[in-house]
Design a protein around this motif. Structure first.
Motif: not given
Length: 123
Positions: A9-12, A60, A52-53, A32-34, A56-57
């Motif tokens: 998830d890009d939100d840490r 995806s 996973t989200d 992880r964040y990406s 994400m930037p």
């Protein structure tokens, strides 16, 4: 052997909190964040479940799920999103790939998350 969960998830704060929730419930977990970092870790961590989200930037969560499914066909997939508008994208992806993906909406209560994960891992 403990079940291994990879959270991306890009939100840490979300990723780290979910990783802690899983560890407190007897799982081996990593955050992880990406998508790129998640895939790199997945190759050595060999997760039982990818959580996973969707949005994400960069790549995806659906892109990540595809890559993990190709390389680790036994890994279960679960998506997490704050946007109900992502539901049709996940449903289309599931229909196209014929690989089930469980989906949860943020915010999710820890007990609901763990229950859903146990159901998915036993399926």
């Amino acid at each position: 052997m403990k079940q291994r969960v990879l959270i991306v998830d890009d939100d840490r704060l979300v990723a780290d909190t979910l990783s802690l929730v899983f560890r407190l419930n007897g799982f081996d977990s990593e955050a992880r964040y990406s998508a790129a970092d998640g895939l790199n870790l997945a190759r050595s961590f060999a997760p039982t479940l990818l959580l996973t989200d969707v949005t994400m930037p960069g790549e995806s969560g659906l892109d990540l799920a595809d890559a993990v499914a190709r390389e680790m066909p036994d890994c279960k997939l679960m998506m997490l999103t704050a946007y109900e508008s992502n539901t049709p994208h996940v449903e289309k992806h599931t229909a196209r790939t014929r690989r089930p993906i469980r989906m949860l909406y943020k915010p999710v209560r820890p007990e609901e998350l763990i229950r859903e994960v146990h159901e998915l891992l036993l399926a």
